[in-house]
Design a protein around this motif. Structure first.
Motif, mmCIF file in Angstrom:
data_model
loop_
_atom_site.group_PDB
_atom_site.id
_atom_site.type_symbol
_atom_site.label_atom_id
_atom_site.label_comp_id
_atom_site.label_asym_id
_atom_site.label_seq_id
_atom_site.Cartn_x
_atom_site.Cartn_y
_atom_site.Cartn_z
ATOM 1 N N ASN D 332 0.809 -1.229 0.000
ATOM 2 C CA ASN D 332 0.000 0.000 0.000
ATOM 3 C C ASN D 332 0.841 1.279 0.000
ATOM 4 N N MET D 333 2.124 1.145 0.318
ATOM 5 C CA MET D 333 2.943 2.356 0.484
ATOM 6 C C MET D 333 3.147 3.150 -0.810
ATOM 7 N N SER D 334 2.963 2.496 -1.945
ATOM 8 C CA SER D 334 3.149 3.211 -3.217
ATOM 9 C C SER D 334 1.820 3.540 -3.895
ATOM 10 N N ALA D 335 0.744 3.561 -3.129
ATOM 11 C CA ALA D 335 -0.572 3.797 -3.750
ATOM 12 C C ALA D 335 -0.748 5.233 -4.225
ATOM 13 N N ARG D 336 -0.057 6.173 -3.595
ATOM 14 C CA ARG D 336 -0.238 7.575 -3.964
ATOM 15 C C ARG D 336 1.085 8.196 -4.392
ATOM 16 N N MET D 337 1.082 8.922 -5.470
ATOM 17 C CA MET D 337 2.300 9.581 -5.936
ATOM 18 C C MET D 337 2.796 10.593 -4.905
ATOM 19 N N ALA D 339 2.896 10.255 -1.767
ATOM 20 C CA ALA D 339 3.711 9.535 -0.781
ATOM 21 C C ALA D 339 5.074 9.169 -1.366
ATOM 22 N N VAL D 340 5.088 8.855 -2.654
ATOM 23 C CA VAL D 340 6.362 8.536 -3.309
ATOM 24 C C VAL D 340 7.249 9.783 -3.326
ATOM 25 N N GLU D 341 6.651 10.906 -3.659
ATOM 26 C CA GLU D 341 7.413 12.162 -3.684
ATOM 27 C C GLU D 341 7.955 12.497 -2.295
ATOM 28 N N PHE D 343 8.594 10.413 0.147
ATOM 29 C CA PHE D 343 9.647 9.462 0.492
ATOM 30 C C PHE D 343 10.984 9.886 -0.103
ATOM 31 N N TYR D 344 10.950 10.362 -1.341
ATOM 32 C CA TYR D 344 12.199 10.722 -2.018
ATOM 33 C C TYR D 344 12.555 12.199 -1.861
ATOM 34 N N HIS D 346 10.856 14.951 -2.440
ATOM 35 C CA HIS D 346 10.364 15.947 -3.377
ATOM 36 C C HIS D 346 9.024 16.457 -2.866
ATOM 37 N N ILE D 349 3.879 18.398 -7.015
ATOM 38 C CA ILE D 349 3.779 19.300 -8.172
ATOM 39 C C ILE D 349 2.830 20.452 -7.892
#
Lengths: 349, 349, 349, 349
Positions: D332-337, D339-341, D343-344, D346, D349
């Protein structure tokens, strides 16, 4: 995320670090009825073993493979085959000096950035010793392939660009490396005979794609040629295309620039891979690096390290190739509905 | 067996033949909340498009990508994104002469041996046109990567061994190919900037292993270099190892022979791949081959074929690389328990 | 993460929302040589179709299945079969009132918490309409299974606990539901004849485990019985065990409490599943709920909704069961090395 | 084909037979940084252990779990965790009489038909002892889940239909079974508290689909209820739908017929499973069966067998549930962009 499993039908999972109690592999999906005993692994494991000579580390474990499951009365049963190789010759304290430093050419820095911690002893999971599990699993695949008429010839082909046959120049080269605390790059050539045409899948699971994944999953591999490889990028189509001719009533190619694979599918010729290894990164020659806490350091790595990788890695290349090919041959069995009908005793429509 | 799906979290399945109603891709596992519209695909699809010049086929479809699902009010929803590219410019009858003959350098023979039948028109599934679906999917991955600070530079680097920059010699070479009904090999260079250290997994799913699988899954690829590639096989360890130094308070490498990957895990430097393509196998130059029924034949292939692959394949290499890297960055999110705890609002132990 | 693909060798990926341009499925790994045309899908798609009667929604799309790839001259080619079902009868504005409210019994709240946004029209991806793609894919599996002697009988077995045969009481029950703007739960019984003994895998991929995954992947399923199901929890071993006897020279069971599966592997008897569905959650009867912004609301859902799920879901259960069984039969082909040797023309050891 | 691996990110492979040297599990994809030592397994393994009382077999191995890899200085390292449980208390000769006979209610016949041979001792791979590996792996998942605020309550809920609380009647029932050489069916109830809303994936990888696969992968399971389960098939929608209400500023359900899952995605309520087991098939009561060579036989099975499965299987249900839930939470941790941003590093947008 999980990345220690390879294959689709014939699946191998490896585990283990260089300096824990042992390493191993679990082979799931192996067909039942293959004769298998612990002796079957020895020729393969021997080829991985340091020979004590100029080319390899002094670590001399026997690497006996124990079968913990999946074999009964000398035959595979179709259930997971668990293989155990104990670590017996460990000098963990050799590595104390490396606990907090990033060795150039190694995965240390990446592991720390990824996981936040690592087992630094002997490279932990990224040690070349991890390949012991692959070689054991590959020995099963190779045995099954031999039952299907498939055979391998794999060898160190060059060291530092010198063809392996010219051994006197290689001895000089290695003597020079040793005296300077240095190492050198190398190549492995793997040729597979007897794979029938039609093996492999279109698109992402092309046979060459899976062989490439397999080859680059071996530590220190930096390049791969299939067939005439990079030389194909210099040729004309009229030179590179292999003509088909009839021979003994069968279509065959009269040359083999393709290395046995066209469009991702085997074409009946020998499969030919050339795998290029970087020099062993662990050298006693002083190198510049940094520590975990951000201090610049000079580092010379002492210990038992091969000055060149190909001689012991040849069998690893062969094992990985065997894993790909046997899996692909199993996958191929359901390619035609007529074969499915025949298997289940129906006569087709 | 299935072989048309690529990736683990961000998964792409492609479908379609050169001469059916269309081709497409289904992207499953794309995070929700990425702005996406049909225009986003155009720059990528343009790079795949024949330019009508000396380097490429005359087939000139616009390759408009239609979004059939997974996007709502201009944002990805987290559900599968179905992409459709219609085939509009087909000349199936061009291929009637090829129905029963095995084209040298193509997968025809392998398909027949595998499946017992094949769609021969334009190579069917093994057509270069299959890559349209990959490029469309790769455009989504590349857009997501750009949101994470990752950028690409990919280009045809050499044709027939001549560096691409030397364009007058290349024009001569291609004019020569054309006049002889021949083709020539080529290279693509792909450089990726901004991938953080720590991406990729140990053992089988090494980042370079997945990049290699991706590269060799593209038709006509015969060799791959990562970083300094095959040149590493010629070097000493002291030459090849990249020293670590401190820069602006961060560990960085002062050279990049590794091509941005050490032990299968990204090291923070640019990721560098060089991909080698064989010459286009479809040539009008006469070749020897055989038919399905076992008769020897002479064959000249006419039709719309690029004499060289790299110029249009560069974007395919970039797309496949983007698929690997975005997937690997998503996979990496669960590498540390502390990150999992943070994600779920727990403070750790 | 990706969750829209099902199967191992015969793999199905579905895509599409209720109110986009269409829905579809991509079937990869289908053996070559199965006769297939668009008419083959009609009987299956008809069973999914609302009949305009008391039991189902008024939405009456024809659900014609278009084959976009993977079939050539009426035969499957072994490459991905892309199937498209267009959405033609959409009333998206019917759903405007539901944009910001969480319907009780639906996935709305979960989607919002997971993805942060959702396509609310008709339930988007969680709509029952998503099953159209599964049914189309299942029709291919069922056709292949019929070529292997496997046949299905699947039907709504009970509505609100009333056996389906007693149709006058069921009509009364549904009239009562309709008059109250309510719905009611139901059961589907699926019996499969002709699966040979030996299909399925030990441990995690037991045949019943895969059938259970398949059944619970259908929306609104809340319980499953295999064989005598929950009744087995009340019995003695001496009652529940099925004795083996010889019949016509073959071992067969003289009863079938197991429902055709023992230890995860088919035992040659009919495979029997009973699947339990909750009542349709969309009811016009007023319910208490909350909005995205956290306000409590009363909600009555109007529109085209079946008051009971089993009648149209029976074919979905059958389709999912067919996908599991055909895949398992393909997987089983490599269980014995002697079969692998025979396939490749070797005579065994 | 391989069927001994479970999970996507957090993946478990088990191996081993009842009467070989041992059993084990390899856990790949476990996040780094979870404190883990061999003592952590003991409470879980104890719950699997026969207690020597009326309810279970007399086999009394301690089932100590040895960690062979993946843990360094008391913390998981992110690499595969290999777990070994030695078999110490084997009486293989107990099984000589069963070598050539198909035990009713067991997988013997299916294994023989599938593989052509089998390890008959103690059921080999289909032995209940196989679950030791799962329970060990599940203990890691449960520990990680506890760090995320997720807790379990799992227990034998009924034996032969008698609620477990009514222990005197259960003692009578079991005494009766014992005196007649018979066994009896049972139920396990598993309740999970603390799973946040939004976990699970639409379509095939619904959270309930994966829980169902997990439950039915346990030997002897014949039925499953999620939430109010089969009772939902009797209810009206107005009764079965769980209303949403606001509580402490959060949306919550005021009832939990759904069992914590709506549309395949967790809804924030407790997850509730009820798993139904058939009676232990190994009984000394005489049964009719056949031999491999086709002779009819009467068979009474003597040895160490529990007369009822639920008491020891409860922890297996909990372990499998933990494997599903922790894996789903990682997925589930990559379900939303967004959250990805984050994590890294960023900012979106």
């Amino acid at each position: 995320m999980a990345g220690s499993t390879f294959g689709t039908i014939f699946r191998v999972s490896t585990w283990g670090e260089s300096h824990g109690p042992g390493l191993g592999a679990v082979v799931d999906g192996c067909p039942a009825g293959i004769p298998l005993q612990e002796e079957d692994f020895m020729p393969y494991m021997e080829r991985r073993r340091p020979n004590g000579g100029a080319l390899s580390t002094k670590r001399t474990e026997a690497d006996k493979v124990e079968i913990l499951s999946g074999v009964y009365e000398g035959m595979t049963t179709g259930t997971p085959i668990s293989l155990l190789i104990r670590n017996t010759d460990q000098h963990s304290s050799d590595y104390d000096a490396l606990r907090d430093v990033y060795r150039p050419g190694h995965a240390d820095y990446g592991y720390d950035r990824k996981y936040g911690l690592r087992d630094h002893r002997g490279g932990g999971r990224s040690s070349g010793r991890e390949t012991a599990g692959r070689v054991a699993a590959g020995a099963i695949a190779a045995k099954a392939l031999s039952m299907l008429g498939v055979s391998f010839k794999t060898e160190a082909a060059a060291i530092g660009g010198i063809p392996f046959a010219e051994s006197s120049r290689i001895e000089e080269l290695l003597a020079d490396c040793r005296s300077k605390g240095d190492s050198v790059g190398s190549e492995v050539l793997c040729t597979v005979h007897g794979v029938p045409a039609g093996i492999g899948d279109p698109v992402f699971d092309k046979l060459d794609a899976l062989l490439a994944e397999a080859a680059f999953s071996i530590g220190a591999v930096k390049a791969l040629d299939i067939g005439c490889g990079r030389r194909a990028a210099l040729l004309r189509g009229s030179q590179n295309n292999d003509p088909f001719v009839m021979k003994d009533g069968k279509a065959v190619k009269s040359s083999n620039h393709s290395g046995g694979i066209l469009g991702g599918i085997s074409d009946g010729s020998d499969i030919v891979l050339r795998v290029f290894f970087k020099p062993t990164p662990s050298i006693s020659h002083l190198q510049q690096t940094v520590s975990r806490s951000g201090e610049e350091r000079e580092l010379g790595i002492h210990g038992r390290h091969d000055p060149v990788i190909a001689p012991r890695a040849a069998v690893v290349v062969e094992a990985m190739t065997a894993l790909v090919l046997f899996d692909a041959m199993l996958r191929n069995m359901s390619a035609r509905m007529s074969a499915v009908e025949r298997f289940y005793g129906h006569s087709g429509i």
